[in-house]
Scaffold this motif. Structure first.
Motif, PDB file in Angstrom:
ATOM      1  N   GLY A 175      71.484  47.859  24.849  1.00  0.00           N
ATOM      2  CA  GLY A 175      70.150  48.443  24.911  1.00  0.00           C
ATOM      3  C   GLY A 175      70.190  49.935  24.677  1.00  0.00           C
ATOM      4  N   ASP A 176      69.022  50.522  24.443  1.00  0.00           N
ATOM      5  CA  ASP A 176      68.903  51.958  24.208  1.00  0.00           C
ATOM      6  C   ASP A 176      68.867  52.668  25.564  1.00  0.00           C
ATOM      7  OD1 ASP A 176      68.406  54.522  23.428  1.00  0.00           O
ATOM      8  OD2 ASP A 176      66.437  54.131  22.542  1.00  0.00           O
ATOM      9  N   THR A 177      70.030  53.039  26.042  1.00  0.00           N
ATOM     10  CA  THR A 177      70.120  53.605  27.392  1.00  0.00           C
ATOM     11  C   THR A 177      69.498  54.990  27.500  1.00  0.00           C
ATOM     12  OG1 THR A 177      72.319  54.481  26.896  1.00  0.00           O
ATOM     13  CG2 THR A 177      72.196  52.293  27.901  1.00  0.00           C
ATOM     14  N   SER A 178      69.240  55.641  26.356  1.00  0.00           N
ATOM     15  CA  SER A 178      68.631  56.970  26.425  1.00  0.00           C
ATOM     16  C   SER A 178      67.217  56.917  26.983  1.00  0.00           C
ATOM     17  CB  SER A 178      68.614  57.614  25.035  1.00  0.00           C
ATOM     18  OG  SER A 178      67.742  56.904  24.165  1.00  0.00           O
ATOM     19  N   THR A 179      66.602  55.734  26.976  1.00  0.00           N
ATOM     20  CA  THR A 179      65.240  55.609  27.493  1.00  0.00           C
ATOM     21  C   THR A 179      65.191  54.955  28.866  1.00  0.00           C
ATOM     22  OG1 THR A 179      64.892  53.432  26.470  1.00  0.00           O
ATOM     23  CG2 THR A 179      64.381  55.373  25.134  1.00  0.00           C
ATOM     24  N   TRP A 180      66.334  54.580  29.410  1.00  0.00           N
ATOM     25  CA  TRP A 180      66.354  53.921  30.709  1.00  0.00           C
ATOM     26  C   TRP A 180      66.077  54.907  31.824  1.00  0.00           C
ATOM     27  CZ3 TRP A 180      71.202  50.212  30.676  1.00  0.00           C
ATOM     28  CH2 TRP A 180      71.016  49.254  29.683  1.00  0.00           C
ATOM     29  N   ARG A 181      65.444  54.412  32.885  1.00  0.00           N
ATOM     30  CA  ARG A 181      65.182  55.225  34.069  1.00  0.00           C
ATOM     31  C   ARG A 181      65.800  54.539  35.276  1.00  0.00           C
ATOM     32  NH1 ARG A 181      64.837  57.551  30.598  1.00  0.00           N
ATOM     33  NH2 ARG A 181      63.132  58.514  29.471  1.00  0.00           N
ATOM     34  N   GLU A 194      68.397  50.453  43.892  1.00  0.00           N
ATOM     35  CA  GLU A 194      68.247  51.220  42.672  1.00  0.00           C
ATOM     36  C   GLU A 194      68.130  50.239  41.517  1.00  0.00           C
ATOM     37  OE1 GLU A 194      71.532  53.944  42.595  1.00  0.00           O
ATOM     38  OE2 GLU A 194      70.348  55.498  43.595  1.00  0.00           O
ATOM     39  N   VAL A 195      67.064  50.381  40.742  1.00  0.00           N
ATOM     40  CA  VAL A 195      66.761  49.441  39.668  1.00  0.00           C
ATOM     41  C   VAL A 195      66.659  50.214  38.363  1.00  0.00           C
ATOM     42  CG1 VAL A 195      65.121  47.740  38.805  1.00  0.00           C
ATOM     43  CG2 VAL A 195      65.515  47.952  41.265  1.00  0.00           C
ATOM     44  N   LEU A 196      67.399  49.767  37.353  1.00  0.00           N
ATOM     45  CA  LEU A 196      67.287  50.349  36.023  1.00  0.00           C
ATOM     46  C   LEU A 196      66.071  49.759  35.320  1.00  0.00           C
ATOM     47  CD1 LEU A 196      70.974  50.326  34.720  1.00  0.00           C
ATOM     48  CD2 LEU A 196      69.623  52.293  35.430  1.00  0.00           C
ATOM     49  N   VAL A 197      65.312  50.620  34.659  1.00  0.00           N
ATOM     50  CA  VAL A 197      64.075  50.197  33.996  1.00  0.00           C
ATOM     51  C   VAL A 197      64.104  50.711  32.565  1.00  0.00           C
ATOM     52  CG1 VAL A 197      61.572  50.207  34.124  1.00  0.00           C
ATOM     53  CG2 VAL A 197      62.920  50.467  36.213  1.00  0.00           C
ATOM     54  N   ASP A 198      63.913  49.824  31.608  1.00  0.00           N
ATOM     55  CA  ASP A 198      63.947  50.262  30.215  1.00  0.00           C
ATOM     56  C   ASP A 198      62.566  50.699  29.741  1.00  0.00           C
ATOM     57  OD1 ASP A 198      62.534  47.944  29.608  1.00  0.00           O
ATOM     58  OD2 ASP A 198      64.270  46.877  28.834  1.00  0.00           O
ATOM     59  N   GLN A 199      62.532  51.207  28.511  1.00  0.00           N
ATOM     60  CA  GLN A 199      61.288  51.762  27.987  1.00  0.00           C
ATOM     61  C   GLN A 199      60.220  50.698  27.820  1.00  0.00           C
ATOM     62  OE1 GLN A 199      60.832  55.218  27.325  1.00  0.00           O
ATOM     63  NE2 GLN A 199      58.724  54.483  27.379  1.00  0.00           N
ATOM     64  N   ALA A 200      60.620  49.493  27.416  1.00  0.00           N
ATOM     65  CA  ALA A 200      59.634  48.431  27.218  1.00  0.00           C
ATOM     66  C   ALA A 200      58.917  48.096  28.518  1.00  0.00           C
ATOM     67  CB  ALA A 200      60.313  47.182  26.653  1.00  0.00           C
ATOM     68  N   ALA A 201      59.652  48.063  29.618  1.00  0.00           N
ATOM     69  CA  ALA A 201      59.032  47.775  30.909  1.00  0.00           C
ATOM     70  C   ALA A 201      58.091  48.895  31.322  1.00  0.00           C
ATOM     71  CB  ALA A 201      60.106  47.566  31.969  1.00  0.00           C
ATOM     72  N   GLN A 202      58.490  50.139  31.079  1.00  0.00           N
ATOM     73  CA  GLN A 202      57.613  51.260  31.399  1.00  0.00           C
ATOM     74  C   GLN A 202      56.329  51.202  30.577  1.00  0.00           C
ATOM     75  OE1 GLN A 202      59.900  55.066  31.417  1.00  0.00           O
ATOM     76  NE2 GLN A 202      61.680  53.740  31.215  1.00  0.00           N
ATOM     77  N   ASP A 203      56.487  50.921  29.279  1.00  0.00           N
ATOM     78  CA  ASP A 203      55.311  50.831  28.414  1.00  0.00           C
ATOM     79  C   ASP A 203      54.403  49.670  28.835  1.00  0.00           C
ATOM     80  OD1 ASP A 203      56.293  52.958  26.988  1.00  0.00           O
ATOM     81  OD2 ASP A 203      57.125  51.739  25.359  1.00  0.00           O
ATOM     82  N   ALA A 204      55.009  48.553  29.240  1.00  0.00           N
ATOM     83  CA  ALA A 204      54.213  47.394  29.648  1.00  0.00           C
ATOM     84  C   ALA A 204      53.396  47.706  30.897  1.00  0.00           C
ATOM     85  CB  ALA A 204      55.135  46.200  29.905  1.00  0.00           C
ATOM     86  N   GLU A 205      53.951  48.455  31.815  1.00  0.00           N
ATOM     87  CA  GLU A 205      53.210  48.775  33.032  1.00  0.00           C
ATOM     88  C   GLU A 205      52.061  49.730  32.752  1.00  0.00           C
ATOM     89  OE1 GLU A 205      55.931  49.996  36.032  1.00  0.00           O
ATOM     90  OE2 GLU A 205      56.776  48.000  36.247  1.00  0.00           O
ATOM     91  N   ARG A 206      52.306  50.698  31.874  1.00  0.00           N
ATOM     92  CA  ARG A 206      51.204  51.585  31.495  1.00  0.00           C
ATOM     93  C   ARG A 206      50.113  50.791  30.779  1.00  0.00           C
ATOM     94  NH1 ARG A 206      55.501  55.192  30.483  1.00  0.00           N
ATOM     95  NH2 ARG A 206      55.567  54.648  28.272  1.00  0.00           N
ATOM     96  N   ALA A 207      50.531  49.855  29.932  1.00  0.00           N
ATOM     97  CA  ALA A 207      49.549  49.036  29.214  1.00  0.00           C
ATOM     98  C   ALA A 207      48.743  48.174  30.183  1.00  0.00           C
ATOM     99  CB  ALA A 207      50.252  48.156  28.182  1.00  0.00           C
ATOM    100  N   ALA A 208      49.405  47.622  31.200  1.00  0.00           N
ATOM    101  CA  ALA A 208      48.693  46.800  32.185  1.00  0.00           C
ATOM    102  C   ALA A 208      47.678  47.636  32.953  1.00  0.00           C
ATOM    103  CB  ALA A 208      49.693  46.163  33.148  1.00  0.00           C
ATOM    104  N   LEU A 209      48.078  48.840  33.325  1.00  0.00           N
ATOM    105  CA  LEU A 209      47.140  49.717  34.013  1.00  0.00           C
ATOM    106  C   LEU A 209      45.981  50.089  33.095  1.00  0.00           C
ATOM    107  CD1 LEU A 209      46.397  51.384  36.501  1.00  0.00           C
ATOM    108  CD2 LEU A 209      47.881  53.209  35.651  1.00  0.00           C
ATOM    109  N   HIS A 210      46.292  50.355  31.836  1.00  0.00           N
ATOM    110  CA  HIS A 210      45.234  50.698  30.878  1.00  0.00           C
ATOM    111  C   HIS A 210      44.259  49.542  30.704  1.00  0.00           C
ATOM    112  CE1 HIS A 210      43.638  51.067  26.670  1.00  0.00           C
ATOM    113  NE2 HIS A 210      43.308  52.241  27.160  1.00  0.00           N
TER     114      HIS A 210
END
Length: 750
Positions: A175-181, A194-210
């Motif tokens: 995976g693209d670890t440069s975008t992981w949080r 401690e949970v690693l979260v990738d960019q797709a998951a972050q984007d999905a949560e923002r989309a759900a809130l939107h």
């Protein structure tokens, strides 16, 4: 969206990946994950400890097996596949009939338009091929789109303890670890995760809130719409993040702990930042804010989204009335993400399209009601398949007119935990509810009882002072759980009570413990002074002691501020460092300076501040030999100090990595600016170092940039949120500081 299970918030502090992870060097810890928890109450991290929107706990016993429907691909008896390793080698008995296969009201397959079988199959293949924890569990298992749900059900459930034990084995090697949080859940019911979260998951949560925002606020949202996650957790950091060209354009996590100390009128002025914006938060926080605001029309949000606890109808109504807007709720797991959105036609939830939600009975078999088990379809950095969040729920049948997709479910209030207080048949506050509340408020040593009249009595250690405003927050939060008519009393615990009786030596130690682990935001100067006096009275050689610094004023106190205690003694000695260390151990943020009067005289600004803005603790500073510095002595040190202050801010402004924390940059700038203005006053013979006084003198003298200075001070004290780091990472605050210091230096009398 990991804000102690609160939607939209606790924006995570930037956290690097653990050094052990092969991607640690390539990760980008400088960016902020806007929707995941970043420090929970002990760390102090967010409330909720990995729980869902409805409060939950880890069950004492967790069955590790899983139901394996007949015909599961790869489930042949002679293979070591998923089925063979269930329950560490012990498969669960199969039911003669799988309700899901019948498609009846007891079925638990989610509709295809909500959970895409191809997404689930793709996630399972990714876990099998790239996540060490799942390689053995899914070895030799055929994963197809049509059989993906059966394969998922063949896996054992994951508990918090198991996630913690697995550690890096749950991290993906691809995976693209440069975008992981790296998100840290709270530790209310145990050690944080401690949970690693990738960019797709972050984007999905923002989309759900939107999606939730646009569903409830139809029409053009406008380019300036922001989401404000409001918290009263002392350990949470205030951060902002921008999303150019998107809606919402800005996500803000705003810690109101320090603003809460302000008078009511100024506190309301702060809150007007959220006028016309979306507000998110935990129900107890929003209930406390509603009580503090008082009436409707004073603060007008566009929408309030609640999560992190049970949301009761009367709390929603009260919050909606005060904030003058619609109120909704979302079901969020701190490890998995948004799992559901509130149905506007009923007090239930629709399953999110980004998760698989299962309800399991005591035999870990799909059921009409049971334990909630979640699987995120979006996070590939650390897939948690069949994660048991600790909640219980039940499927809700029938059609729905609210327009949301996704099967409906309700949350069951029953828990494997003790009920501490009740109100009527359906309102209760469990020990976990209250533990989460007091953890977020950083109040240890607190218990709750309910007397025969129904009054809820919150008892705290007598040595742990609870300021009136903190008591008001506690009362509002408890009423939010049990109803607005609930009577709440906050008082010290009876030290003779057998429940709290302790050995005498332990009790003596506790008497000196001023909220161990508690930073000073909730404490008042008089409380700290009384506590410090109890340490210093009778100490040989102590002549006087006083508190100084920004802690004394809500206008200047920040999360980076220390509680400065200066102790004037007869002579230096080897015992003073031990005393200072012991005092600091009992009060986080305390800085003890022990010096003789002669040593104090070497610092003219310290002498001036001790005499101008001190809060006495013991003795008299004048009688101890501390006198006002002369103007020539102040001039002699002002020039070199101003030059050094400029160098500090310039170094920060021009650092190669840039400025990463606008709040800290604002604190650093305002700290140096105030000291520069103190010198400006003192060298002109004006004997004051109080912040408001020196600002007033500076305004009379035409010092430039004072309006910006006040704004920087407000950001430093978190009385207003900072601009997003993408817009201004703190460079503006440092530039303001350099401008003022340059002017003071150029106009210093020679």
């Amino acid at each position: 969206m990991r804000a102690g299970d609160a939607v939209g918030g606790d924006l995570a502090l930037p956290r690097a990946l653990p050094p052990a992870h092969p991607a640690a060097r390539r990760a980008r810890p400088d960016r902020v994950d806007p929707l995941r928890v970043g420090g929970g109450p002990r760390a102090r991290g967010g409330l909720g400890a990995g729980r869902g929107h409805h409060v939950g706990v880890d069950p004492v016993h967790r069955r590790r097996g899983a139901h394996v429907p007949r015909g599961q691909p790869g489930a042949r008896p002679d293979e070591r596949g998923a089925r063979a390793v269930l329950g560490r080698g012990r498969a669960r008995p199969e039911r003669a009939q799988d309700p899901a296969a019948e498609g009846g009201p007891g079925g638990h397959r989610l509709p295809a338009d909500v959970t895409d079988p191809a997404r689930l199959a793709d996630l399972l293949r990714h876990a099998r091929d790239h996540v060490p924890h799942y390689r053995r569990l899914l070895a030799d298992v055929e994963i197809t789109d049509t059989g993906a749900l059966d394969v998922l059900r063949g896996l054992p459930t994951l508990t918090r303890a198991e996630v913690r034990a697995a550690g890096a084995r749950l991290w993906a090697a691809e995976g693209d670890t440069s975008t992981w949080r790296l998100s840290r859940t709270s530790g209310t019911t145990g050690l944080p995760l401690e949970v690693l979260v990738d960019q797709a998951a972050q984007d999905a949560e923002r989309a759900a809130l939107h999606r939730r925002i646009t569903a409830l606020l139809p029409g053009d949202l406008g380019p300036d719409l922001a989401v404000f996650h409001l918290t009263l957790h002392a350990g949470a950091a205030t951060r902002s993040l921008a999303f150019p060209g998107q809606a919402p354009a800005r996500l803000v996590k705003w810690n109101l702990t320090r603003a809460w100390r302000l008078p009511d009128d100024r506190f309301l002025d702060c809150l007007r930042e959220v006028d016309g914006q979306v507000v998110t938060g935990m129900p107890w926080v929003l209930s406390a804010l509603a009580d503090r605001i008082g009436g409707s029309g004073r603060v007008r949000a566009a929408l309030v989204v609640m999560s992190g606890e049970t949301v009761h109808a009367e709390v929603s109504a009260r919050v909606g009335e005060v904030f003058g807007c619609p109120v909704t709720a979302m079901y969020v797991s701190a490890e998995v993400g948004i799992a559901g959105a509130q149905c506007e036609a009923a007090h239930v939830y629709h399953v999110s399209e980004d998760v698989v939600l299962e309800l399991l009975d005591e035999t870990a078999t799909p059921a009409d009601e049971g334990e909630v088990v979640l699987t995120s379809l979006t996070n590939r950095a650390m897939p948690l398949l069949r994660y048991a969040v600790g909640d219980r729920g039940a499927w809700v049948g029938g059609s729905c007119s609210c327009g949301l997709a996704g099967r409906r479910f309700r949350l069951d209030g029953s828990r494997v935990t003790r009920v501490a207080a009740r109100a009527g048949a359906d309102r209760r506050a469990t020990t976990l509810d209250l533990a989460k509340l007091f953890t977020q408020l950083d109040l240890p040593g607190v218990d709750v009882v309910q007397d025969d009249a129904g009054t809820v009595v919150v008892r705290h250690d007598a040595a742990t002072p609870v300021p009136p405003r903190t008591a008001a927050v506690i009362a509002a939060a408890v009423r939010g759980m049990l109803g607005p008519a609930t009577r709440v009393t906050v008082r010290p615990r009876d030290p003779t009570s057998p429940v709290t009786a302790r050995p005498q030596d332990e009790a003596r130690a506790a008497d000196r413990d001023l909220r161990l682990g508690q930073g000073p935001p909730s404490l008042e100067p008089v409380e700290v002074a009384e506590w410090a006096r109890s340490w210093l009275v009778g100490e040989p050689g102590v002549r006087a002691a006083a508190l100084t610094g920004s802690f004394l004023s809500p206008d200047t106190f920040t999360r980076h501020s220390d509680v400065d205690l200066t102790v004037v003694v007869d002579q230096d000695g080897p015992g003073w460092p031990r005393l200072a260390r012991e005092m600091h151990r009992h009060l986080t943020g305390l800085r003890v300076n022990v010096d003789t009067a002669a040593a104090v005289a070497d610092s003219p600004l310290l002498r001036a501040r001790l005499l101008s803005e001190c809060h006495p603790v013991l003795g008299d500073l004048g009688e101890a030999g501390v006198t006002w510095p002369s103007v020539p002595a102040l001039r002699a040190v002002a020039g070199p100090w101003l030059q050094e202050a400029r160098a500090v801010l310039w170094t920060q402004l021009t650092a190669a990595e840039g400025v990463r924390d606008p709040v800290r940059a604002s604190w650093l700038s305002s700290r140096h600016v105030l000291n520069a203005l103190r010198y400006h006053c003192l060298v002109r013979g004006v004997r004051t170092t109080v912040a408001e006084d020196v600002l007033a003198v500076a305004e009379e003298d035409g010092v430039p940039g004072l309006r910006e200075v006040r704004e920087v001070m407000e950001v430093a004290a978190e009385h207003r949120p900072p601009l997003p780091v993408e817009w201004d990472g703190g460079e503006g605050a440092l530039a303001v500081g350099l401008r003022v210091i340059g002017w003071v230096r150029a106009n210093l009398p020679r």
